[in-house]
Design a protein around this motif. Structure first.
Motif, mmCIF file in Angstrom:
data_model
loop_
_atom_site.group_PDB
_atom_site.id
_atom_site.type_symbol
_atom_site.label_atom_id
_atom_site.label_comp_id
_atom_site.label_asym_id
_atom_site.label_seq_id
_atom_site.Cartn_x
_atom_site.Cartn_y
_atom_site.Cartn_z
ATOM 1 N N THR A 72 6.799 5.181 -4.745
ATOM 2 C CA THR A 72 6.833 4.438 -3.493
ATOM 3 C C THR A 72 7.401 5.356 -2.419
ATOM 4 O O THR A 72 8.464 5.957 -2.614
ATOM 5 C CB THR A 72 7.711 3.180 -3.599
ATOM 6 O OG1 THR A 72 7.183 2.321 -4.610
ATOM 7 C CG2 THR A 72 7.748 2.438 -2.265
ATOM 8 N N THR A 73 6.685 5.506 -1.300
ATOM 9 C CA THR A 73 7.161 6.373 -0.225
ATOM 10 C C THR A 73 7.591 5.527 0.967
ATOM 11 O O THR A 73 7.145 4.389 1.136
ATOM 12 C CB THR A 73 6.088 7.384 0.210
ATOM 13 O OG1 THR A 73 5.040 6.709 0.919
ATOM 14 C CG2 THR A 73 5.513 8.118 -0.991
ATOM 15 N N PHE A 74 8.463 6.102 1.796
ATOM 16 C CA PHE A 74 8.918 5.410 2.992
ATOM 17 C C PHE A 74 9.171 6.426 4.100
ATOM 18 O O PHE A 74 9.292 7.629 3.851
ATOM 19 C CB PHE A 74 10.189 4.593 2.724
ATOM 20 C CG PHE A 74 11.374 5.420 2.291
ATOM 21 C CD1 PHE A 74 12.188 6.046 3.217
ATOM 22 C CD2 PHE A 74 11.665 5.570 0.940
ATOM 23 C CE1 PHE A 74 13.280 6.803 2.826
ATOM 24 C CE2 PHE A 74 12.753 6.325 0.524
ATOM 25 C CZ PHE A 74 13.561 6.953 1.475
ATOM 26 N N GLY A 75 9.256 5.928 5.328
ATOM 27 C CA GLY A 75 9.603 6.780 6.462
ATOM 28 C C GLY A 75 8.431 7.051 7.381
ATOM 29 O O GLY A 75 7.269 6.949 6.978
ATOM 30 N N GLY B 153 0.798 -1.215 0.000
ATOM 31 C CA GLY B 153 0.000 0.000 0.000
ATOM 32 C C GLY B 153 0.827 1.258 0.000
ATOM 33 O O GLY B 153 0.274 2.357 0.099
ATOM 34 N N SER B 154 2.152 1.151 -0.124
ATOM 35 C CA SER B 154 3.011 2.324 -0.133
ATOM 36 C C SER B 154 3.443 2.725 -1.533
ATOM 37 O O SER B 154 4.288 3.600 -1.686
ATOM 38 C CB SER B 154 4.254 2.071 0.733
ATOM 39 O OG SER B 154 3.898 1.970 2.094
ATOM 40 N N THR B 155 2.881 2.079 -2.562
ATOM 41 C CA THR B 155 3.211 2.396 -3.952
ATOM 42 C C THR B 155 1.959 2.818 -4.692
ATOM 43 O O THR B 155 0.906 2.187 -4.565
ATOM 44 C CB THR B 155 3.851 1.189 -4.653
ATOM 45 O OG1 THR B 155 5.068 0.852 -3.984
ATOM 46 C CG2 THR B 155 4.158 1.500 -6.114
ATOM 47 N N PHE B 156 2.067 3.899 -5.476
ATOM 48 C CA PHE B 156 0.932 4.416 -6.238
ATOM 49 C C PHE B 156 1.347 4.620 -7.685
ATOM 50 O O PHE B 156 2.432 5.128 -7.969
ATOM 51 C CB PHE B 156 0.454 5.751 -5.652
ATOM 52 C CG PHE B 156 -0.710 6.348 -6.396
ATOM 53 C CD1 PHE B 156 -2.003 5.887 -6.169
ATOM 54 C CD2 PHE B 156 -0.514 7.329 -7.349
ATOM 55 C CE1 PHE B 156 -3.076 6.416 -6.866
ATOM 56 C CE2 PHE B 156 -1.575 7.864 -8.043
ATOM 57 C CZ PHE B 156 -2.861 7.403 -7.804
#
Length: 360
Positions: A13-16, A3-6
């Motif tokens: 992809t976001t992180f943190g 669910g962190s990739t669009f």
């Protein structure tokens, strides 16, 4: 975490976490040879950072300095994944120590623990709006890709702060001349006074932003499940605190007659109405795409509230720390960023849908 990739061809992809060492992302699918203005990307990040509106915003002080790690050489994209990071410099996790065992009302504390069996209690972790820094950075790159591929521009404004409504700006640039992002500079003091009165009561208030994409070509979006408005809704509903997304006439359509809602041409052949909001049958029709996004009131308020503990006990809590009394002003860059990501992705997909004969 899933669910962190669009995105499809253009994938972010976001992180943190909010109180971790950094937030960042990887934007994959940007074609090679695109000249990026990294100063403009940095400017977008500064538009959403906290601490810009005095008592009307969170006092958290973040530099939000963008570091490009890969995918760009001398300001030109390489066609490889663009990696970037923004360091967290002012988290103050101790503000949340007293809430370690408490599920804050209105927050995602309980549902995160129900899903994963564990949660980051420091400011909400991935559920925090701090995560949107990476969206804004990726969306700022996507904005330049949209301009490169179509010449389209995306702009928005805060159209509602609680009981106060605001019309569209005469010039999009005027919105960024004030920290509340309202399009009517003459009403800035009225808006400030209203929000200060809300904050002095220990409350927060709901809000809305409106965003427009002009110059989008016809044909973007896929029939049935991947309609353009469906993808836009998914993108915007993924932003923290969003409770409604409306395209064109939105909920006003429930009170309109068919002849009023249909975008019929005038006798001169020009279609001047845009109740459809630039999207018909899930596909763009070359008219401006108009979207309105509603944000709930911020959940973190200093008023005493009842909350459940991890043991199932009811406890009175006061959520201290640094929080915004209203969400829309700082969320506006995030809304624009997510719309840019959708449009850039669909422009790349559309290039694969048409036969190339050298004439398009």
């Amino acid at each position: 975490m899933t669910g962190s990739t669009f995105g499809r061809l253009l994938r972010l992809t976001t992180f943190g976490e909010s109180h971790g060492p950094a937030v960042g992302g990887i934007l994959d699918g940007v074609p090679a040879g695109i000249k990026l203005n990294l100063e403009q990307v940095q400017q977008e990040l500064w538009r959403r950072r906290p601490g810009q509106a005095g008592k009307l915003a969170s006092a958290r002080k973040e530099e939000d300095r963008l570091e490009i790690l890969s995918g760009v050489l001398k300001g030109v994209t390489l066609g490889t994944p663009i990696g970037f990071v923004v360091r967290n410099v002012d988290p103050r996790s101790e503000d949340y120590e007293a809430l370690r065992e408490v599920y804050r009302p209105g927050h995602a504390d309980y549902v995160y623990e129900a899903k994963f069996g564990f949660r980051d209690w420091r400011g909400g972790g991935r559920a925090s709006a701090r995560e949107t820094v990476a969206r804004v950075a990726g969306g700022a790159i996507a904005r330049q890709l949209v301009a490169e591929l179509s010449g389209a521009r995306v702009f928005g404004w805060v159209c509602r702060l609680g009981e106060l409504a605001f019309g569209p700006p005469e010039r999009p640039e005027v919105v960024w001349d004030n920290q509340l992002r309202i399009p009517e500079p003459g009403r800035l003091e009225e808006a400030r006074g209203y929000l200060l009165s809300i904050r002095e009561k220990g409350e927060g208030i709901g809000s809305q932003v409106e965003v427009v994409a002009e110059g989008v070509p016809a044909g973007l979006g896929e029939p049935v499940f991947d309609k353009l408005d469906a993808l836009i809704a998914q993108a915007l509903f993924s932003i923290p605190a969003v409770k409604a997304v409306e395209v064109g006439s939105g909920t006003r359509a429930a009170t309109m007659r068919s002849s009023e809602h249909n975008d019929q041409p005038d006798p001169d052949g020009v279609v001047r109405k845009n109740q459809a909001g630039g999207i018909v049958g899930g596909i763009s029709d070359a008219r401006p795409i108009r979207v309105r996004v509603t944000f709930k009131p911020p959940s973190s308020i200093p008023l005493p509230q009842r909350a459940l503990t991890r043991k199932g006990e009811v406890r009175e809590v006061r959520v201290t720390g640094r929080h915004d009394p209203v969400i829309a002003p700082r969320a506006l860059p995030v809304v624009e960023a997510m719309l840019c990501l959708v449009l850039a992705d669909q422009l790349l997909i559309q290039r694969s849908r048409r036969r190339w004969d050298g004439q398009d």
